[in-house]
Write a protein that holds these residues in place. Structure first.
Motif, short mmCIF file in Angstrom:
data_model
loop_
_atom_site.label_atom_id
_atom_site.label_comp_id
_atom_site.label_asym_id
_atom_site.label_seq_id
_atom_site.Cartn_x
_atom_site.Cartn_y
_atom_site.Cartn_z
N TYR A 133 -7.91 -0.64 -6.48
CA TYR A 133 -7.47 0.63 -5.90
C TYR A 133 -8.65 1.59 -5.74
O TYR A 133 -9.60 1.58 -6.54
N ALA A 134 -8.56 2.42 -4.72
CA ALA A 134 -9.51 3.52 -4.53
C ALA A 134 -8.73 4.68 -3.94
O ALA A 134 -7.98 4.53 -2.98
N GLY A 135 -8.88 5.86 -4.55
CA GLY A 135 -8.24 7.06 -4.04
C GLY A 135 -6.80 7.25 -4.47
O GLY A 135 -6.14 8.19 -4.02
N GLU A 136 -6.31 6.39 -5.36
CA GLU A 136 -4.89 6.49 -5.74
C GLU A 136 -4.59 7.76 -6.53
O GLU A 136 -3.43 8.18 -6.64
N VAL A 167 -6.48 4.54 -0.61
CA VAL A 167 -5.67 5.70 -0.28
C VAL A 167 -6.60 6.75 0.33
O VAL A 167 -7.48 7.28 -0.35
N GLU A 168 -6.43 7.03 1.60
CA GLU A 168 -7.33 7.93 2.32
C GLU A 168 -6.81 9.37 2.29
O GLU A 168 -5.70 9.64 1.85
N SER A 169 -7.63 10.27 2.78
CA SER A 169 -7.25 11.69 2.80
C SER A 169 -5.97 11.89 3.60
O SER A 169 -5.77 11.26 4.64
N PRO A 170 -5.10 12.78 3.14
CA PRO A 170 -3.78 12.89 3.76
C PRO A 170 -3.82 13.54 5.13
O PRO A 170 -4.72 14.32 5.46
#
Length: 318
Positions: free
Chosen positions: A123-126, A266-269
């Motif tokens: 995971y990255a950005g979770e 998980v990227e910027s919203p």
């Protein structure tokens, strides 16, 4: 294999609800397809995650390009990347069939893939999803049919105490129950797309759940939008929900690292706009989602599901 996956075939009823009872020939066909699916899952389970994924990939890239549906894949690729040559088109077709074959084999190993002890999913950005992980706020995470797309719903269920994944069940109710047995290993709730999904999405917002959706397939009743500059009816339910409730939409990019191994980014919203009417704001948010999909597809075209008709019919006639 989990008990849910290996259980006996279900009763003769359509999982999608009450309706006309299927005829004998359709029931026989459904049972035959379910039996083949059960044998496939059992066989893949016996091979272990890596060997099953590799076999599925070999079968996919060996057989898939010969099938009629590959004409749709080639047409989609040419529409998206008109500048590339035939050799590159065929490379992408083989790669996307390789990925689809691997995904089909990996259904039998979703429990092992999602087991944190195996380190098969990184995971990255979770941490951006913490409001939903802590049960304080509803959030929407979305992706497309990349790598193994089932990882999205499973990851949402593992990360958050309450999650709802919108899925597309097979039309065959017996096969659908076998697939549900594979998906259920991570917990959470899954709802088949349609009217029930729309109602449950609203419930997920009230329950402060993490909602997981795939937004890359064509919907005949979807919103008018574009993908790679071409008209493409696009799902708008999640975007409309985000605009109504002012909930951010988190793009989740799933990448294949190897056989039965994945990276979840998980990227910027994408924040719903507030400077116009609801319909216009929804359209802008759908356009933003499609732009992100274009970037993901362009970066790793071999990991996307090209085999479905994503654009309007007239584009294929042209």
């Amino acid at each position: 294999m989990s008990a849910n996956t290996a259980r006996s075939l279900p009763r003769t009823s359509d999982h999608r609800g009450p309706g006309k009872r299927p005829g004998a020939l359709k029931t026989l066909r459904w049972l035959t397809e379910a039996g083949a699916t059960w044998l496939w899952l059992r066989g893949m389970r016996a091979l272990g995650p890596e060997r099953a994924s590799n076999l599925g990939g070999w079968l996919g890239r060996s057989l898939g390009p010969r099938l009629a549906v590959s004409r749709t894949a080639r047409a989609n690729i040419r529409l998206a990347f008109p500048e590339i040559g035939r050799t590159r088109v065929e490379e992408i077709v083989r790669a996307c069939w390789d990925n689809l074959g691997r995904t089909a084999a990996e259904y039998a190993h979703l429990d092992r893939i999602m087991d944190p002890a195996n380190d098969r999913v990184l995971y990255a950005g979770e941490e951006q999803l913490r409001p939903a992980i802590e049960g304080r706020q509803a959030l929407i995470c979305w992706s497309g049919h990349f790598a193994n797309w089932e990882v999205l719903g499973c990851a949402a269920a593992q990360l958050a105490p309450r999650s709802v994944a919108i899925v597309r069940d097979p039309n065959n109710p017996y096969v659908a129950r076998l697939i549900e047995g594979c998906r259920a290993i991570a917990g959470g709730e899954r709802v088949n797309k349609g009217r029930e999904a729309s109602r449950r999405m609203m419930g997920a917002m009230r329950d402060k759940a993490l909602l997981a959706v795939l937004l890359d397939q064509r919907l005949s009743d979807g919103i008018d939008a574009t993908l790679f500059g071409h008209p493409a009816k696009s799902p708008s339910g999640a975007a409309l929900m985000a605009v109504r409730r002012q909930v951010p939409m988190y793009p989740v990019r799933i990448e294949r690292l190897g056989p039965a191994r994945f990276q979840v980014n998980v990227e910027s919203p994408l924040h719903p706009p507030q400077d116009s009417d609801r319909e216009t704001c929804t359209r802008h948010l759908v356009d933003a989602c499609n732009a992100r999909l274009e970037a993901w597809i362009s970066a790793r075209p071999g990991e996307w599901l090209w085999q479905h008709r994503r654009f309007e019919k007239r584009m294929y006639r042209a």
